[in-house]
Design a protein around this motif. Sequence first.
Motif, PDB file in Angstrom:
ATOM      1  N   TYR A 297      -3.722  18.362 -12.612  1.00 21.61           N
ATOM      2  CA  TYR A 297      -2.397  18.605 -12.080  1.00 21.61           C
ATOM      3  C   TYR A 297      -1.511  19.411 -13.025  1.00 21.61           C
ATOM      4  O   TYR A 297      -1.694  19.414 -14.243  1.00 21.61           O
ATOM      5  CB  TYR A 297      -1.694  17.277 -11.773  1.00 21.61           C
ATOM      6  CG  TYR A 297      -2.295  16.511 -10.627  1.00 21.61           C
ATOM      7  CD1 TYR A 297      -1.881  16.750  -9.319  1.00 21.61           C
ATOM      8  CD2 TYR A 297      -3.277  15.556 -10.840  1.00 21.61           C
ATOM      9  CE1 TYR A 297      -2.423  16.042  -8.261  1.00 21.61           C
ATOM     10  CE2 TYR A 297      -3.829  14.839  -9.782  1.00 21.61           C
ATOM     11  CZ  TYR A 297      -3.395  15.101  -8.498  1.00 21.61           C
ATOM     12  OH  TYR A 297      -3.946  14.402  -7.451  1.00 21.61           O
ATOM     13  N   GLN A 298      -0.506  20.065 -12.413  1.00 22.53           N
ATOM     14  CA  GLN A 298       0.497  20.796 -13.169  1.00 22.53           C
ATOM     15  C   GLN A 298       1.314  19.846 -14.031  1.00 22.53           C
ATOM     16  O   GLN A 298       1.694  20.188 -15.143  1.00 22.53           O
ATOM     17  CB  GLN A 298       1.408  21.536 -12.182  1.00 22.53           C
ATOM     18  CG  GLN A 298       2.399  22.494 -12.806  1.00 22.53           C
ATOM     19  CD  GLN A 298       3.141  23.305 -11.763  1.00 22.53           C
ATOM     20  OE1 GLN A 298       3.011  23.067 -10.566  1.00 22.53           O
ATOM     21  NE2 GLN A 298       3.922  24.261 -12.202  1.00 22.53           N
TER      22      GLN A 298
ATOM     23  N   LEU B  76      -7.414  17.448 -19.705  1.00 20.24           N
ATOM     24  CA  LEU B  76      -8.624  18.262 -19.766  1.00 20.24           C
ATOM     25  C   LEU B  76      -9.837  17.385 -20.069  1.00 20.24           C
ATOM     26  O   LEU B  76     -10.923  17.607 -19.519  1.00 20.24           O
ATOM     27  CB  LEU B  76      -8.469  19.354 -20.824  1.00 20.24           C
ATOM     28  CG  LEU B  76      -9.607  20.377 -20.883  1.00 20.24           C
ATOM     29  CD1 LEU B  76      -9.773  21.081 -19.550  1.00 20.24           C
ATOM     30  CD2 LEU B  76      -9.360  21.400 -21.993  1.00 20.24           C
ATOM     31  N   ALA B  77      -9.643  16.376 -20.914  1.00 21.98           N
ATOM     32  CA  ALA B  77     -10.742  15.444 -21.194  1.00 21.98           C
ATOM     33  C   ALA B  77     -11.162  14.702 -19.930  1.00 21.98           C
ATOM     34  O   ALA B  77     -12.351  14.494 -19.683  1.00 21.98           O
ATOM     35  CB  ALA B  77     -10.314  14.445 -22.281  1.00 21.98           C
TER      36      ALA B  77
ATOM     37  N   PRO C 181      -2.767  24.958 -17.421  1.00 17.71           N
ATOM     38  CA  PRO C 181      -3.333  24.096 -18.466  1.00 17.71           C
ATOM     39  C   PRO C 181      -2.765  24.329 -19.851  1.00 17.71           C
ATOM     40  O   PRO C 181      -2.895  23.466 -20.717  1.00 17.71           O
ATOM     41  CB  PRO C 181      -4.821  24.449 -18.428  1.00 17.71           C
ATOM     42  CG  PRO C 181      -4.856  25.865 -17.944  1.00 17.71           C
ATOM     43  CD  PRO C 181      -3.742  25.951 -16.936  1.00 17.71           C
ATOM     44  N   THR C 182      -2.145  25.483 -20.106  1.00 17.13           N
ATOM     45  CA  THR C 182      -1.616  25.743 -21.444  1.00 17.13           C
ATOM     46  C   THR C 182      -0.108  25.577 -21.533  1.00 17.13           C
ATOM     47  O   THR C 182       0.483  25.824 -22.581  1.00 17.13           O
ATOM     48  CB  THR C 182      -1.988  27.166 -21.907  1.00 17.13           C
ATOM     49  OG1 THR C 182      -1.461  28.117 -20.973  1.00 17.13           O
ATOM     50  CG2 THR C 182      -3.490  27.334 -21.990  1.00 17.13           C
TER      51      THR C 182
ATOM     52  N   VAL D 200     -11.259  27.894 -12.069  1.00 17.70           N
ATOM     53  CA  VAL D 200     -10.095  28.613 -11.560  1.00 17.70           C
ATOM     54  C   VAL D 200      -8.852  28.048 -12.249  1.00 17.70           C
ATOM     55  O   VAL D 200      -8.613  26.840 -12.204  1.00 17.70           O
ATOM     56  CB  VAL D 200      -9.957  28.475 -10.033  1.00 17.70           C
ATOM     57  CG1 VAL D 200      -8.739  29.266  -9.533  1.00 17.70           C
ATOM     58  CG2 VAL D 200     -11.218  28.954  -9.329  1.00 17.70           C
ATOM     59  N   VAL D 201      -8.078  28.933 -12.864  1.00 18.64           N
ATOM     60  CA  VAL D 201      -6.882  28.528 -13.591  1.00 18.64           C
ATOM     61  C   VAL D 201      -5.673  29.198 -12.957  1.00 18.64           C
ATOM     62  O   VAL D 201      -5.589  30.430 -12.918  1.00 18.64           O
ATOM     63  CB  VAL D 201      -6.984  28.915 -15.078  1.00 18.64           C
ATOM     64  CG1 VAL D 201      -5.675  28.604 -15.795  1.00 18.64           C
ATOM     65  CG2 VAL D 201      -8.135  28.190 -15.746  1.00 18.64           C
TER      66      VAL D 201
END
Length: 589
Positions: free
Chosen positions: A396-397, A458-459, A474-475, A501-502
Amino acid sequence: MTESATAEGPSAPAAAPAVEVEGLTFRYPGADRDSLRGVDLRLERGDFTAVVGGNGSGKTTLCKTFNGLVPTYWSGTFEGSVRVLGRDTRGETVAALSHLVGYVYQDFGNQLVRPTVRDEVSFAPVNFGLADHRERTEEALELCGIGHLAGRFTWQLSGGQQHLVALASVMSLRPGVVVVDEPVAELDPARADAVYEALADLNARTGTTVVVVEHHAEYVARYARSVVLMADGAPVWHLPTRQALERAEELERHGIPAPQVVRAVRALAPDSPAPLTVDEAVRALRPVAPEPEPPAVGGVPPAERPEAEPVAELSGVRHGYREVGGGWSPVLDGLDLVLRDGERVALVGGNGAGKSTLLRLLTGLKVPREGTVRVGGTDTRTVRPSALADRVCYLYQRPEQMFLKDSVAEDVAMFPRGRGREDTDALVATVLERVGLSDLADRDGRLLSGGQQRRATLAVGLAMRPSLLLLDEPTSSLDTASREAVIAMLDTLADTIRCTVVATHDMHLVAEWAERVLVLDGGRLVADTTPARLFVAEELMAAVGLVAPQVTRLGARLGMSPPPLSVDGLLARLAPVAAGTDEERREHA
């Protein structure tokens, strides 16, 4: 005591400073170490200060002492003093301090309390009985570029749009100090520039002191007048911006590498001062630039790729929602798309373009109003989302939405343990080590810093071992070291994940990681290309609110075609010229 900013900022006024911190130490309940320790800091009125440092360095905790949330609501052991505009925060209520300090939180969605955008922005001035509340509301809406959203419901907005609403609601009070935690998180680059321009305008026009917690050194260089570097709960130094950027190696050790233009100039023209903008870098590097190369012509050609096996397919997809008034608001409109085995895909576009909606359709959490979505050949209408969970994972965002258990380790273990994997404990240990969270395995994920939460989610995704991995921003909110670690981890996923897909506004991530870029605008796919081809399509970039990385803009200004996608790429092409004789450099200039 830290070194203090003494130049390139406003002179110290006779009145009390905007913020004065003396001997501040703070520890959260149950923590085994201080989050803040012996902080001494002075921010002058009218300054524009960036607080930088690695995730967990104490930046946000420090800033929450300015408006009294620490220690009033986030209780703990508090020693020392914090004064804002001459008033001791320990002697004031949070409500009283809100007249002095406006705060836009990293989890900004939680501070939206009214149904419509106009209601939200006007809430504070109306609540405080300000006679000019209408004027303040319209001014704040205009400053943040969201006047067209005034009648929309806040729950209908994208994350980036909600961020702008939260900022506007703070600006409507015109406080003496404004603190913004991660101003550009979840914003497309054009809106990120607009936010900083609004903050700079507010600072210049009204003298409001602006404090930003920031990981993006480019924005620090362009807008801040002074920089506070935090590490291990205390300021290392507080310096004028140009002096701070001259300490590039020290910043990098603390997870804040210098802007790309600074790194390029330091490598190729080390006697030049650290540039704060692309224009300054162009002037410094012009003597070592080669003859201009012929520019690329034409539109945006599609990416060329082998016809690998499809992982997911969308055909004629239309999706949107009914507004409260009964009207139809489209989000995706006639989308056709095939995602294939082995692809690294960046999904880009302005806030509200439909990126997050597209990701949710691929998970089966939503099904399209019209058209078909297939994942691994399965029509998402025909199965429950849980049946697709072995094939597709969506991060999720908002990372806090991913935490359901009392510890990070339990959250990471939940899916594989639920599927009966016998090696779950070993798998959890491995993925936590890969994301650098082994030491925080027993901590509640909801209590981690924003960057730590991103790595924890991410884990969770890595432990699910999906064939299709979907990541929403994700960043966002990561320091550069953590961001580069995420990119490195994404680089190593090809052995277990067939397609990634990012959805992102991070053009550095697009440049350094993606092989294919899908550009959404108004719910339509307007380009399917590569990073290099996208970044030279200036008309398209401007239309969808994107801005190429600094080094790409620098290379283009120096006549390099195609322009570089990384600092290393720029150096590889310019270093031979810079290393030549004076006569050779004059020939190239």
